[in-house]
Design a protein around this motif. Structure first.
Motif, short mmCIF file in Angstrom:
data_model
loop_
_atom_site.label_atom_id
_atom_site.label_comp_id
_atom_site.label_asym_id
_atom_site.label_seq_id
_atom_site.Cartn_x
_atom_site.Cartn_y
_atom_site.Cartn_z
N LEU A 32 0.85 -1.19 0.00
CA LEU A 32 0.00 0.00 0.00
C LEU A 32 0.89 1.24 0.00
N ILE A 33 0.78 2.03 -1.05
CA ILE A 33 1.60 3.23 -1.21
C ILE A 33 0.80 4.41 -0.67
N LEU A 34 1.28 4.98 0.43
CA LEU A 34 0.53 6.00 1.16
C LEU A 34 1.00 7.40 0.82
N CYS A 35 0.06 8.35 0.93
CA CYS A 35 0.36 9.77 0.73
C CYS A 35 -0.60 10.57 1.59
N ASP A 36 -0.05 11.56 2.31
CA ASP A 36 -0.92 12.36 3.18
C ASP A 36 -1.43 13.62 2.51
N CYS A 37 -1.23 13.72 1.19
CA CYS A 37 -1.79 14.83 0.39
C CYS A 37 -1.41 16.19 0.99
N SER A 61 6.86 -2.72 -9.71
CA SER A 61 6.97 -3.99 -8.99
C SER A 61 5.76 -4.88 -9.22
N GLY A 62 4.65 -4.29 -9.61
CA GLY A 62 3.46 -5.07 -9.98
C GLY A 62 2.56 -5.47 -8.85
N ASP A 63 2.79 -5.02 -7.64
CA ASP A 63 1.94 -5.42 -6.51
C ASP A 63 1.52 -4.21 -5.68
N ALA A 64 1.39 -3.07 -6.32
CA ALA A 64 1.12 -1.83 -5.59
C ALA A 64 -0.35 -1.49 -5.59
N ILE A 65 -0.79 -0.90 -4.47
CA ILE A 65 -2.11 -0.27 -4.36
C ILE A 65 -1.86 1.18 -3.98
N ILE A 66 -2.25 2.09 -4.84
CA ILE A 66 -2.02 3.52 -4.61
C ILE A 66 -3.17 4.07 -3.78
N ALA A 67 -2.86 4.64 -2.64
CA ALA A 67 -3.90 5.17 -1.74
C ALA A 67 -4.30 6.57 -2.17
N CYS A 68 -4.80 6.68 -3.40
CA CYS A 68 -5.27 7.96 -3.93
C CYS A 68 -6.17 7.68 -5.12
N GLY A 113 -3.70 -1.13 -8.32
CA GLY A 113 -4.98 -0.95 -7.65
C GLY A 113 -5.06 0.42 -7.00
N PHE A 114 -6.25 0.83 -6.64
CA PHE A 114 -6.42 2.15 -6.05
C PHE A 114 -7.32 2.06 -4.82
N LEU A 115 -7.06 2.92 -3.87
CA LEU A 115 -7.80 2.95 -2.62
C LEU A 115 -7.92 4.40 -2.17
N ASP A 116 -9.13 4.83 -1.90
CA ASP A 116 -9.38 6.19 -1.44
C ASP A 116 -9.52 6.22 0.08
N LEU A 117 -8.44 6.57 0.76
CA LEU A 117 -8.49 6.75 2.20
C LEU A 117 -8.79 8.19 2.58
N GLU A 156 -10.30 -4.30 2.79
CA GLU A 156 -11.24 -4.56 1.69
C GLU A 156 -10.54 -4.44 0.34
N ALA A 157 -9.60 -3.49 0.22
CA ALA A 157 -8.90 -3.30 -1.05
C ALA A 157 -8.06 -4.51 -1.43
N LEU A 158 -7.71 -5.36 -0.46
CA LEU A 158 -6.91 -6.55 -0.74
C LEU A 158 -7.73 -7.70 -1.29
N LEU A 159 -9.06 -7.62 -1.19
CA LEU A 159 -9.90 -8.72 -1.65
C LEU A 159 -9.84 -8.86 -3.17
N PRO A 160 -9.93 -10.08 -3.68
CA PRO A 160 -9.95 -10.25 -5.14
C PRO A 160 -11.23 -9.67 -5.71
#
Length: 651
Positions: free
Chosen positions: A5-10, A50-57, A77-81, A104-108
């Motif tokens: 999970l690639i995090l950013c505090d904006c 790397s092919g296994d990233a979920i961007i938290a934005c 993948g993307f995730l809106d936190l 939840e973002a990790l679910l297939p």
């Protein structure tokens, strides 16, 4: 592969608890970036590669997708936190919610079934000449056009496209497969000098096309026209709307993937039996007319279905199930959100179900208003009109304190309203509601001001089909209840009440019951009933010749509902010849009373006795009687060879 999970505090506008998210959600978290989409985009590039990233934005999704394309790898993948948790008046306590959303973002993902729809651009453009002819000039090089003039203006001299005259009377089908019926149909006679002449008017002309462009300004030719793919309609007096239709039509050539939204199991459908109509829930609720009767069951046209899911929500037998995504995937998402939230230290989570419109409302509320409360966990679905009572009850059983459904202006609400009433009767008041606020601030206020009831102390995991899910959830939510739950009219659960004085045990109801809730006893005259199987379709009460059956909507939560109970029974009649049991004593006696000595077939006492015999003895009695109905002429005497020779003249 473990996701990262690639995090950013904006730009430091939100606080992220890395340890809690990684420890509970089971995901590897990067360091917290500040400007991942700009100054620190190299870090994003390395993670995406790397092919296994979920961007938290979600805001800069297009930027990261373009970056993945440049790198020649699949999009991450993307995730809106931020909008769903970080930007909130209660952001300080949003850690458990962020952890749940990360889990939840990790679910297939649920890969739905699709079918290819091919459109070759064959189009019918209908309307008055002053409207459709300029449109035809714009589309003639893009689509294969036939222009249907609905007024009496002269036919244009151009032969760049076909022109006919008539009136559309019926349109069926969808993109790539329309069938159009045209009355007063006239074709051009291409020969001759001067204005083109037309053939004689003809009613009932049929035409097939891929696209229908309706600029007549009349009543739409199909129900829910905005949902019918390939049917484009605009007010001819609105130039902007007509231009939008031109743009949309120009994009409808090629091969498209059509989702198969629902699945139908014919054998479970309780639409009708023996010509008697029973359940019509799906027929009544379908906005597009995709569902039609087909004998004892219904049929669904997948090309017309728009995927609202209302039919699946109201189907009492689970013959129709939603498949995009299937119910078990939705339950897995809800269970993951609730359980992870509790593991992260949260209590009494609330579920907010919404669609794409609701997601935009949440983003606006986060950016300009109070955002969502820290205990409100959003769950985005493609459509929410199919979120029925089973899903609502399952959410409560998973451990959510309440379930709110955020409506969009275009949401079909009939099914949701019915399902909410049913779910409230089962799950209890004050836990379920529909939010129809169109203003993001009003939506936030409704969530902040709501009274929060405690969630289920011991959550359960309902499994099975929608009926089984609802029953298991109802049992978990009503542990202290001994009596059956009273349900509103039209509920798919309930009992059958039989007036034993009127019932003759003819068993017509047993032979037609589509779910097997009503059964007989092969050894004696009995009508038995299993409540758990009853759909409350009404077929039994409709066909009962004595009007002895009434329905009682309820839900019996004990194991009594799983067993059979006797609704009516009588003593069988003993055959006066062999003593074998058959029929119902009261019925045989009533027939004797009415027919013996009065009906010609039973005029004598010997004839009347046959009413009191079983099938085998009755046949034997008839065969040996004086007026044997099976008797024929006397059998002719067998003839031998001598008999034939004796008649010959040469002997």
């Amino acid at each position: 592969m473990v996701k990262s999970l690639i995090l950013c505090d904006c730009l430091g506008s939100q606080a992220l608890d890395v340890d809690k998210i990684s420890g509970v959600a089971g995901v590897t978290c990067s360091k917290v970036h500040t400007a991942l989409c700009t100054r620190q985009i190299e870090s994003a590039a390395q993670a995406i590669a790397s092919g296994d990233a979920i961007i938290a934005c979600q805001q800069e999704r297009a930027t990261f997708e373009d970056l993945a394309e440049e790198l020649g790898v699949e999009a991450p993948g993307f995730l809106d936190l931020r909008d769903r948790a970080g930007w909130s008046d209660q952001a300080a306590t949003a850690g458990p919610k962020m952890t749940a959303l990360a889990a939840e973002a990790l679910l297939p993902s649920a890969d739905g079934k699709t079918v290819d729809v091919i459109s070759e651009g064959i189009s019918l453009l209908a309307g008055a000449a002053d409207v459709v002819l300029p449109v035809a000039e714009k589309l003639k090089d893009i689509l294969s056009l036939t222009v249907l003039l609905t007024d009496a203006e002269d036919v244009p001299p151009s032969r760049d496209y076909d022109v006919v005259r008539g009136q559309m009377r019926q349109v069926s089908g969808a993109l790539g497969g329309f069938t159009v019926r045209i009355d007063a149909f006239q074709q051009i006679e291409p020969g001759g000098r001067g204005v083109f002449t037309l053939s004689a008017p003809q009613d009932g002309a049929m035409s097939q096309c891929d696209i229908v462009i309706d600029l007549t300004g009349a009543t739409p030719m199909v129900p829910a026209p905005q949902k019918r793919e390939g049917y484009l309609r605009a007010d001819p007096r609105d130039p902007l709307a007509v231009s939008a239709v031109v743009m949309a039509a120009s994009q409808l050539t090629g091969t498209f993937e059509k989702p198969l939204y629902v699945r139908l199991e014919d054998s479970l459908c309780a639409h009708s039996r023996a010509g008697q109509t029973a359940c019509t829930n799906c027929l009544d609720i379908c906005p597009t007319g995709a569902i039609t009767p087909a004998g004892e069951h219904v049929t669904i046209d997948p090309m017309v279905c728009a995927g609202c899911g209302a039919c699946a929500a109201l189907c009492p037998s689970t013959a129709i199930t939603y498949d995009d995504p299937p119910v078990h995937h939705l339950l897995m998402r809800m269970q993951t959100l609730a359980s992870t939230y509790r593991k992260a230290g949260g209590k009494n989570p609330r579920l907010l179900v919404h669609d794409e419109h609701g997601a935009e409302m949440i983003r606006l509320a986060a950016r300009f208003g109070r955002g969502l409360p820290s205990d409100v966990i959003p769950l985005e679905l493609k459509v929410i009109s199919g979120f029925g009572h089973a899903e609502m009850l399952a959410a409560l059983a998973h451990g959510f304190a309440s379930v709110d459904v955020l409506l969009a202006p275009t949401t079909e609400r009939d099914a949701l309203t019915r399902e909410l009433e049913l779910a409230t009767a089962i799950g209890g008041s004050g836990k379920l509601r529909l939010i129809a606020e169109a203003d993001p601030d009003m939506m936030s206020d409704a969530l902040y001001d709501a009274a929060v009831k405690p969630a289920l102390e011991t959550p359960v995991l309902p499994l099975g089909n929608r009926r089984q899910i609802a029953r298991l959830a109802a049992q978990a939510l009503n542990l202290q209840l001994d009596a059956p739950l009273s349900l509103p009219q039209g509920a798919p659960y309930g009992a059958v009440l039989v007036d034993t004085d009127a019932c003759t045990l003819c068993l017509s109801c047993v032979s037609l019951c589509p779910s097997g809730a009503l059964v007989d006893n092969p050894d004696m005259p009995q009508l038995r009933f299993q409540e758990d199987a009853c759909l409350q379709c009404g077929l039994c009460s409709n066909i009962c010749p004595e009007n002895a059956i009434t329905l009682k909507p309820q839900m019996e939560l004990s194991d009594k509902a799983l067993g059979q109970e006797v609704l009516n029974e009588e003593e069988p009649f003993a055959c006066i010849e062999c003593g074998g049991l058959f029929g119902v004593r009261s019925t045989v006696e009533k027939i004797m009373e009415k027919l013996a000595g009065t009906h010609p077939m039973f005029a004598t006492s010997e004839q009347a006795k046959m009413i009191q015999m079983c099938d085998t003895c009755r046949i034997q009695a008839q065969y040996h009687s004086e007026n044997n109905p099976f008797a024929g002429k006397e059998r002719p005497k067998p003839r031998s060879t001598d008999d034939y020779f004796s008649k010959r003249r040469d002997h």
